[in-house]
Design an enzyme around this catalytic site. Structure first.
Site, PDB file in Angstrom:
ATOM      1  N   HIS A  14       0.976  -1.262   0.002  1.00  0.00           N
ATOM      2  CA  HIS A  14      -0.119   0.114   0.107  1.00  0.00           C
ATOM      3  C   HIS A  14       0.915   1.447  -0.195  1.00  0.00           C
ATOM      4  CE1 HIS A  14      -3.748   2.158   1.491  1.00  0.00           C
ATOM      5  NE2 HIS A  14      -2.878   3.052   1.436  1.00  0.00           N
ATOM      6  N   HIS A  16       1.520   5.404  -1.636  1.00  0.00           N
ATOM      7  CA  HIS A  16       1.164   6.668  -2.371  1.00  0.00           C
ATOM      8  C   HIS A  16       2.463   7.150  -3.184  1.00  0.00           C
ATOM      9  CE1 HIS A  16      -2.823   6.644  -0.770  1.00  0.00           C
ATOM     10  NE2 HIS A  16      -2.299   6.125   0.390  1.00  0.00           N
ATOM     11  N   LEU A  17       2.718   7.292  -4.467  1.00  0.00           N
ATOM     12  CA  LEU A  17       3.478   7.727  -5.158  1.00  0.00           C
ATOM     13  C   LEU A  17       3.118   9.106  -5.603  1.00  0.00           C
ATOM     14  CD1 LEU A  17       5.098   4.924  -7.189  1.00  0.00           C
ATOM     15  CD2 LEU A  17       5.886   5.904  -5.035  1.00  0.00           C
ATOM     16  N   ARG A  18       1.935   9.436  -5.787  1.00  0.00           N
ATOM     17  CA  ARG A  18       1.558  10.724  -6.409  1.00  0.00           C
ATOM     18  C   ARG A  18       1.865  10.825  -7.921  1.00  0.00           C
ATOM     19  NH1 ARG A  18      -1.392  10.739  -1.906  1.00  0.00           N
ATOM     20  NH2 ARG A  18      -0.541  11.638  -0.078  1.00  0.00           N
ATOM     21  N   ASN A  42      -5.275   7.227  -5.870  1.00  0.00           N
ATOM     22  CA  ASN A  42      -6.128   8.287  -5.396  1.00  0.00           C
ATOM     23  C   ASN A  42      -5.355   9.509  -5.811  1.00  0.00           C
ATOM     24  OD1 ASN A  42      -4.169   7.982  -3.506  1.00  0.00           O
ATOM     25  ND2 ASN A  42      -5.475   9.071  -1.958  1.00  0.00           N
ATOM     26  N   LYS A 100      -9.546  -0.642  -5.619  1.00  0.00           N
ATOM     27  CA  LYS A 100      -9.293  -0.073  -4.418  1.00  0.00           C
ATOM     28  C   LYS A 100     -10.917   0.525  -4.055  1.00  0.00           C
ATOM     29  CE  LYS A 100      -7.929   2.241  -0.833  1.00  0.00           C
ATOM     30  NZ  LYS A 100      -7.027   2.605   0.001  1.00  0.00           N
ATOM     31  N   HIS A 137     -10.348   0.979   2.036  1.00  0.00           N
ATOM     32  CA  HIS A 137     -10.204   1.695   3.044  1.00  0.00           C
ATOM     33  C   HIS A 137     -11.266   1.738   3.867  1.00  0.00           C
ATOM     34  CE1 HIS A 137      -8.868   5.596   4.647  1.00  0.00           C
ATOM     35  NE2 HIS A 137      -9.936   5.420   5.241  1.00  0.00           N
ATOM     36  N   HIS A 175      -4.509  -0.868   5.943  1.00  0.00           N
ATOM     37  CA  HIS A 175      -3.850  -0.133   7.043  1.00  0.00           C
ATOM     38  C   HIS A 175      -4.766  -0.164   8.356  1.00  0.00           C
ATOM     39  CE1 HIS A 175      -6.740   2.797   5.209  1.00  0.00           C
ATOM     40  NE2 HIS A 175      -5.831   2.851   4.401  1.00  0.00           N
ATOM     41  N   LEU A 220      -4.593   8.958   8.122  1.00  0.00           N
ATOM     42  CA  LEU A 220      -6.053   8.314   8.154  1.00  0.00           C
ATOM     43  C   LEU A 220      -5.888   6.682   7.649  1.00  0.00           C
ATOM     44  CD1 LEU A 220      -8.378  11.203   6.510  1.00  0.00           C
ATOM     45  CD2 LEU A 220      -8.357  10.241   8.921  1.00  0.00           C
ATOM     46  N   ASP A 248       1.589   2.586   3.588  1.00  0.00           N
ATOM     47  CA  ASP A 248       0.743   3.689   3.160  1.00  0.00           C
ATOM     48  C   ASP A 248       1.372   4.893   3.257  1.00  0.00           C
ATOM     49  OD1 ASP A 248      -1.471   5.233   3.014  1.00  0.00           O
ATOM     50  OD2 ASP A 248      -2.283   4.957   5.097  1.00  0.00           O
ATOM     51  N   HIS A 252       2.956  14.410   1.446  1.00  0.00           N
ATOM     52  CA  HIS A 252       2.282  15.677   1.379  1.00  0.00           C
ATOM     53  C   HIS A 252       3.495  16.761   1.378  1.00  0.00           C
ATOM     54  CE1 HIS A 252      -1.977  14.515   0.966  1.00  0.00           C
ATOM     55  NE2 HIS A 252      -1.685  13.514   2.248  1.00  0.00           N
ATOM     56  N   ALA A 264      -3.881  14.522   5.607  1.00  0.00           N
ATOM     57  CA  ALA A 264      -3.477  13.345   6.393  1.00  0.00           C
ATOM     58  C   ALA A 264      -2.447  12.466   5.693  1.00  0.00           C
ATOM     59  CB  ALA A 264      -4.634  12.710   6.433  1.00  0.00           C
TER      60      ALA A 264
HETATM   61  C1  NCD Z   1      -3.476   8.933   2.279  1.00  0.00           C
HETATM   62  C2  NCD Z   1      -3.351  10.138   1.177  1.00  0.00           C
HETATM   63  O1  NCD Z   1      -2.626  11.038   1.568  1.00  0.00           O
HETATM   64  O2  NCD Z   1      -3.662   9.860  -0.276  1.00  0.00           O
HETATM   65  N1  NCD Z   1      -3.412   9.628   3.852  1.00  0.00           N
HETATM   66  C3  NCD Z   1      -3.342   9.074   4.540  1.00  0.00           C
HETATM   67  O3  NCD Z   1      -3.560   9.548   5.687  1.00  0.00           O
HETATM   68  N2  NCD Z   1      -3.204   7.527   4.671  1.00  0.00           N
HETATM   69  C4  NCD Z   1      -5.110   8.547   1.933  1.00  0.00           C
HETATM   70  C5  NCD Z   1      -5.175   7.240   2.729  1.00  0.00           C
HETATM   71  O4  NCD Z   1      -4.703   5.985   2.273  1.00  0.00           O
HETATM   72  O5  NCD Z   1      -6.227   7.194   3.593  1.00  0.00           O
HETATM   73 ZN    ZN Z   2      -3.327   5.117   1.917  1.00  0.00          ZN
END
Ligand code: NCD
Ligand code: ZN
Length: 346
Positions: A14, A16-18, A42, A100, A137, A175, A220, A248, A252, A264
């Site tokens: 899990h 996030h690479l953006r 996302n 997802k 989620h 998560h 989150l 996760d 940011h 988050a």
């Molecule tokens: C994630 C995000 O910033 O994309 N943030 C987080 O707090 N985990 C979104 C997510 O996985 O809930």
């Molecule tokens: Zn996430």
């Protein structure tokens, strides 16, 4: 005392690479230690179709530093308009490894998520038929439900009915942050699994809120009370096949974290393996780390364990950058708040 540990190269189930500048900044942090990762969809707009996933995969591969091997495992974002035939084609392509489910409004960029579960039933049935996992989620979004209860309420009011209505659906509870999540993950057979983040093994809610608010510890699902953290530690270090690592790691830029309405996400890609070695050693379970980070995930996703290895060694206090500098701005690396002595050699 163990001072060195060699294990198969880990995967992150899990991540996030953006996109764009942040993708370029953070991708090397994961690719340094991890062979593969499940890439969260996302983005704005989200990665919904096979065509979207193919284009995003190409952007990730183009951002990889030369000489690095890393395989992004793509995920489709489930919307009420998702076409079951496109999901089947995505799975058949081999590029997409999961779908997802974000309850609408649950977290960052989740507005396209699901409000009416009846609308996604044909997709879920197709996924059950072809064995494609649904990553969930697991939080309700109703404003009257306390944010610390949202996972437990989700399990009873959404997840359990959804699984009963779709026999054979393979589900990853993502998560998990509560003892209820741990218990529910243990209540079913091998069609149910759960990921656990690095930071939820380290933080409880006091770390976020006591002695001044710590925006870089806000994520989150939000970290819960200490009893839940201990249940997560027991699950992660148990070696049970149903529990595996999903960091996760959610970058940011600082300007959006240190803000009146802060985003988050904890960014742990840089130091996750060192932190996990510390946690597993504390729990007297270093021998279970390879199950959690390198074996159980491929087992659930029906993929081979990586042949390459990494070695973790214990020595001087570990150092990592406070921030990763991206062209969009600095991203703060998760600071566990205690010294860590583990180092990763690839
Ligand atoms: C994630 C995000 O910033 O994309 N943030 C987080 O707090 N985990 C979104 C997510 O996985 O809930
Ligand atoms: Zn996430």
């Amino acid at each position: 005392m163990t001072h060195s540990l060699t294990m198969p190269r880990p995967d992150d189930w899990h991540l996030h690479l953006r996109d764009g500048a942040v993708l370029h900044g953070v991708l090397p942090e994961t690719a340094r230690h991890f062979a593969r990762a499940i890439i969260m969809p996302n983005l704005v707009p989200p990665v919904v179709t096979l065509a979207d996933a193919t284009a995003y995969h190409a952007r990730i591969m183009a951002a990889l530093p030369k000489g690095t091997t890393f395989e992004p495992l793509m995920v489709l974002y489930l919307t009420e308009g998702t076409d079951p035939a496109d999901v089947a084609a995505a799975a058949a392509s081999g590029l997409v490894k999961a779908v997802k489910l974000y309850p609408a409004g649950a977290t960052t960029n989740s507005n396209s998520g699901v409000r009416d579960f009846d609308k996604v039933r044909p997709v879920l049935e197709k996924m059950a038929e072809i064995g494609l996992p649904l990553c969930v989620h697991g939080e309700v979004t109703a404003p009257e439900v306390d944010i610390f209860d949202r996972e437990a309420v989700f399990i009873d009011s959404v997840l359990d009915p959804l699984r009963r209505a779709t026999p054979g659906l393979r589900v990853v509870m993502e998560h998990i942050t509560t003892m209820q999540g741990v218990a529910y993950a243990r209540s079913a057979g091998d069609d149910l699994a759960a990921t656990i983040t690095t930071h939820h093994l380290i933080l409880n809610r006091n770390h976020i809120l006591a002695g001044g608010i710590k925006p870089h510890y806000y994520c989150l699902p939000v970290a819960k009370r200490e009893t839940h953290r201990l249940a997560l530690r027991a699950a992660a270090t148990s070696g049970e096949a149903r529990f595996f690592l999903g960091t996760d790691s959610a970058p940011h830029v600082d300007a959006l974290k240190e803000h009146a309405c802060g985003c988050a996400g904890c960014f742990t890609a840089t130091n996750t393996m060192a932190l996990l070695a510390h946690v597993f050693e504390e729990e007297g379970a270093l021998d279970k780390l390879e199950h959690f980070a390198a074996r159980n995930g491929p087992g659930f996703y029906r993929l081979p364990v990586n042949e390459a290895t990494i070695t973790l060694t214990k020595g001087e206090p570990a150092k990592w950058p406070d921030k990763i500098l991206t062209e969009a701005g600095p991203v703060t690396v998760f600071n566990p708040g205690f010294p860590v002595h583990w180092h990763v050699d690839c």
